[in-house]
Design a protein around this motif. Structure first.
Motif, PDB file in Angstrom:
ATOM      1  N   UNK A 105      -7.383  15.494   2.923  1.00 34.21           N
ATOM      2  CA  UNK A 105      -7.223  14.981   1.572  1.00 34.21           C
ATOM      3  C   UNK A 105      -6.280  13.798   1.710  1.00 34.21           C
ATOM      4  N   UNK A 106      -6.147  13.018   0.674  1.00 32.01           N
ATOM      5  CA  UNK A 106      -5.243  11.875   0.756  1.00 32.01           C
ATOM      6  C   UNK A 106      -5.771  10.711  -0.049  1.00 32.01           C
ATOM      7  N   UNK A 107      -4.866   9.809  -0.413  1.00 28.55           N
ATOM      8  CA  UNK A 107      -5.258   8.640  -1.177  1.00 28.55           C
ATOM      9  C   UNK A 107      -4.309   7.494  -0.908  1.00 28.55           C
ATOM     10  N   UNK A 108      -4.639   6.318  -1.462  1.00 28.74           N
ATOM     11  CA  UNK A 108      -3.817   5.137  -1.274  1.00 28.74           C
ATOM     12  C   UNK A 108      -3.868   4.279  -2.523  1.00 28.74           C
ATOM     13  N   UNK A 109      -2.704   3.719  -2.879  1.00 27.93           N
ATOM     14  CA  UNK A 109      -2.588   2.725  -3.942  1.00 27.93           C
ATOM     15  C   UNK A 109      -2.328   1.369  -3.302  1.00 27.93           C
ATOM     16  N   UNK A 110      -2.945   0.319  -3.838  1.00 29.93           N
ATOM     17  CA  UNK A 110      -2.696  -1.027  -3.337  1.00 29.93           C
ATOM     18  C   UNK A 110      -2.368  -1.948  -4.504  1.00 29.93           C
ATOM     19  N   UNK A 149       7.228  10.040  -5.940  1.00 31.33           N
ATOM     20  CA  UNK A 149       8.274  10.812  -5.267  1.00 31.33           C
ATOM     21  C   UNK A 149       9.273  11.355  -6.287  1.00 31.33           C
ATOM     22  N   UNK A 150       8.760  12.081  -7.284  1.00 27.71           N
ATOM     23  CA  UNK A 150       9.592  12.747  -8.291  1.00 27.71           C
ATOM     24  C   UNK A 150      10.348  11.782  -9.207  1.00 27.71           C
ATOM     25  N   UNK A 204       0.873  -1.178   0.000  1.00 33.12           N
ATOM     26  CA  UNK A 204       0.000   0.000   0.000  1.00 33.12           C
ATOM     27  C   UNK A 204       0.903   1.219   0.000  1.00 33.12           C
ATOM     28  N   UNK A 205       0.601   2.166  -0.872  1.00 33.88           N
ATOM     29  CA  UNK A 205       1.431   3.360  -1.017  1.00 33.88           C
ATOM     30  C   UNK A 205       0.538   4.595  -0.930  1.00 33.88           C
ATOM     31  N   UNK A 206       0.791   5.425   0.063  1.00 32.53           N
ATOM     32  CA  UNK A 206      -0.028   6.612   0.291  1.00 32.53           C
ATOM     33  C   UNK A 206       0.349   7.721  -0.685  1.00 32.53           C
ATOM     34  N   UNK A 207      -0.658   8.452  -1.129  1.00 36.45           N
ATOM     35  CA  UNK A 207      -0.472   9.568  -2.058  1.00 36.45           C
ATOM     36  C   UNK A 207      -1.356  10.738  -1.628  1.00 36.45           C
ATOM     37  N   UNK A 248       6.458  12.500 -10.086  1.00 39.17           N
ATOM     38  CA  UNK A 248       5.540  13.535  -9.625  1.00 39.17           C
ATOM     39  C   UNK A 248       5.706  13.709  -8.126  1.00 39.17           C
ATOM     40  N   UNK A 249       5.290  14.838  -7.624  1.00 38.82           N
ATOM     41  CA  UNK A 249       5.252  15.026  -6.174  1.00 38.82           C
ATOM     42  C   UNK A 249       3.825  14.751  -5.711  1.00 38.82           C
ATOM     43  N   UNK A 250       3.534  13.485  -5.492  1.00 36.34           N
ATOM     44  CA  UNK A 250       2.186  13.053  -5.105  1.00 36.34           C
ATOM     45  C   UNK A 250       2.195  12.432  -3.706  1.00 36.34           C
ATOM     46  N   UNK A 251       3.104  12.881  -2.860  1.00 38.95           N
ATOM     47  CA  UNK A 251       3.272  12.241  -1.563  1.00 38.95           C
ATOM     48  C   UNK A 251       2.223  12.697  -0.540  1.00 38.95           C
ATOM     49  N   UNK A 252       2.041  11.875   0.475  1.00 35.29           N
ATOM     50  CA  UNK A 252       1.223  12.211   1.644  1.00 35.29           C
ATOM     51  C   UNK A 252       2.149  12.703   2.747  1.00 35.29           C
ATOM     52  N   UNK A 253       1.660  13.595   3.607  1.00 39.29           N
ATOM     53  CA  UNK A 253       2.456  14.082   4.732  1.00 39.29           C
ATOM     54  C   UNK A 253       2.319  13.146   5.933  1.00 39.29           C
ATOM     55  N   UNK A 254       3.289  13.230   6.846  1.00 36.30           N
ATOM     56  CA  UNK A 254       3.208  12.423   8.064  1.00 36.30           C
ATOM     57  C   UNK A 254       2.096  12.900   8.996  1.00 36.30           C
TER      58      UNK A 254
END
Length: 382
Positions: A191-196, A211-212, A55-58, A238-244
């Motif tokens: 806001x936020x999303x997740x890839x699985x 992450x670019x 799972x990868x957060x975006x 791309x800069x599609x990251x989620x914050x901590x």
């Protein structure tokens, strides 16, 4: 079920409290507020809950869809099949890749893509299908796989955290799953999303792309023994990251997901029982093989037999303190898609009807018993 006091009941409201406040203390006090350990913890928990390897957060579900399509190789000249009734982001993500969205009508009962009609739209250019798990009900991905076994399936599970088909969680049904944590969803990070995915190669590609295009993450680089090392950039990312900060909230919210769904399911059953007495309203329909995620509770109004038009009913409810929305929209009727692709509203009658006659009413974890009774009373009193 009477309640003489006028209420103000929003269509949705995030359910947050002390747990979320406590959760964000650690990243705030540590100073690590961009993607880092809390995002990683959220990802691991989400993967375990949805029975996937990765799972990868975006940043949101739209960016998740964009990355998923890029990761499976979608580009100019390709066609991607999507339902005609969905949020516009499903189609927009296809456009971002230079590909062509191919619309398919929906099953008017479930609001999800009609797998049988999908068969007619497959061509040699079809490279992916995006079934949308609308309102928390999984599309019939098993049947879609039977019809199109060689085509990549990207799940738009924006509404479907915790949902399942044949006891397999949403996000584990196709090559990649995409989720949303917008405030209208059952759990939220603002806001936020997740890839699985269960595919190691796709997971590695998605991780770089968000992450670019970097070969290593910021966390790895800053905590490593060689501070002078910069990542390699072998792909354009791309800069599609989620914050901590979001990740920490996500951890707290995910712990509540199953309790949230259980509560929503109970009140959906209450609505079903009450509205079964109204012949001009159709309540949600689904079979035993589904576990509904209940992101929304959506009615369908039969205006031929109803004593009131859908829009008039929505205005009446709004005037009496109850927020409603159309279920979502028929994308083929929106200005850009209608004009660009020359589509008429009547080309997809199921999506057109859902656009005109669906109505989402309040169903969320901040509502009280009195709120539910009030909503039901207002509708039943017509």
């Amino acid at each position: 079920m009477s309640d003489t006091l006028k209420r103000n009941i929003p269509i949705s409201l995030p359910s947050m409290g002390q747990e979320e406040l406590d959760a964000i203390r650690e990243p705030i006090l540590s100073g690590w507020i961009t993607q880092g350990p809390k995002v990683k913890e959220f990802e691991q928990m989400f993967a375990a809950r949805h029975e996937v390897k990765h799972a990868l957060a975006v940043s949101n579900c739209t960016t998740a869809l964009h990355l998923a399509l890029i990761a499976v190789g979608i580009g100019p000249g390709d066609e991607v099949i999507i339902p005609a009734f969905t949020w516009v982001a499903t189609a927009n993500a296809v456009i971002y890749c230079g590909a062509t969205p191919v619309f398919v009508d929906i099953d008017p009962v479930t609001f999800n893509i009609d797998p049988i009609k999908l068969r007619e739209k497959i061509t040699t250019r079809t490279k992916a299908i995006i079934p949308v798990h609308l309102f928390g009900l999984c599309a019939d991905v098993d049947l879609i796989k039977e019809i199109a076994p060689q085509i990549k399936i990207i799940e738009d599970g924006a509404c479907a955290a915790g949902a399942a088909l044949n006891e397999k969680p949403a996000g584990s049904l196709g090559e990649i799953g995409c989720f949303s944590f917008h405030p209208r969803k059952s759990i939220t990070t603002g806001e936020g999303g997740m890839l699985t995915t269960n595919n190691d190669e796709l997971a590695e590609r998605l991780n770089r792309l968000r992450n670019h295009g970097a070969s290593i993450s910021e966390e790895e680089r800053h905590k490593g023994p060689k501070p002078y090392i910069l990542p390699e950039f072998d792909v354009v990312g791309y800069n599609y990251r989620m914050t901590d900060l979001q990740g920490a909230i996500g951890v707290a919210q995910l712990k509540k997901l199953d309790a949230f769904i259980e509560e929503r399911e109970w009140w959906a059953g209450f609505y079903n029982d009450v509205f079964a007495k109204i012949p001009w309203l159709r309540t949600p329909v689904y079979g035993d093989k589904y576990r509904h995620g209940w992101q929304s509770y959506v009615l369908f109004l039969n205006e031929e037999t109803a004593p009131i038009k859908r829009n008039v009913l929505m205005e009446h409810l709004q005037q009496n303190g109850v927020s409603t929305r159309p279920g979502t929209h028929a994308v083929h009727m929106l200005g850009y898609y209608s004009s660009t692709f020359g589509i008429k509203p009547s080309d997809f009658p199921g999506a057109y009807a859902a656009n005109e006659y669906s109505m989402s009413i309040p169903l969320h974890n901040k509502m009280t018993e009195a709120d539910y009774n009030y909503v039901a009373d207002l509708i039943c009193s017509l």
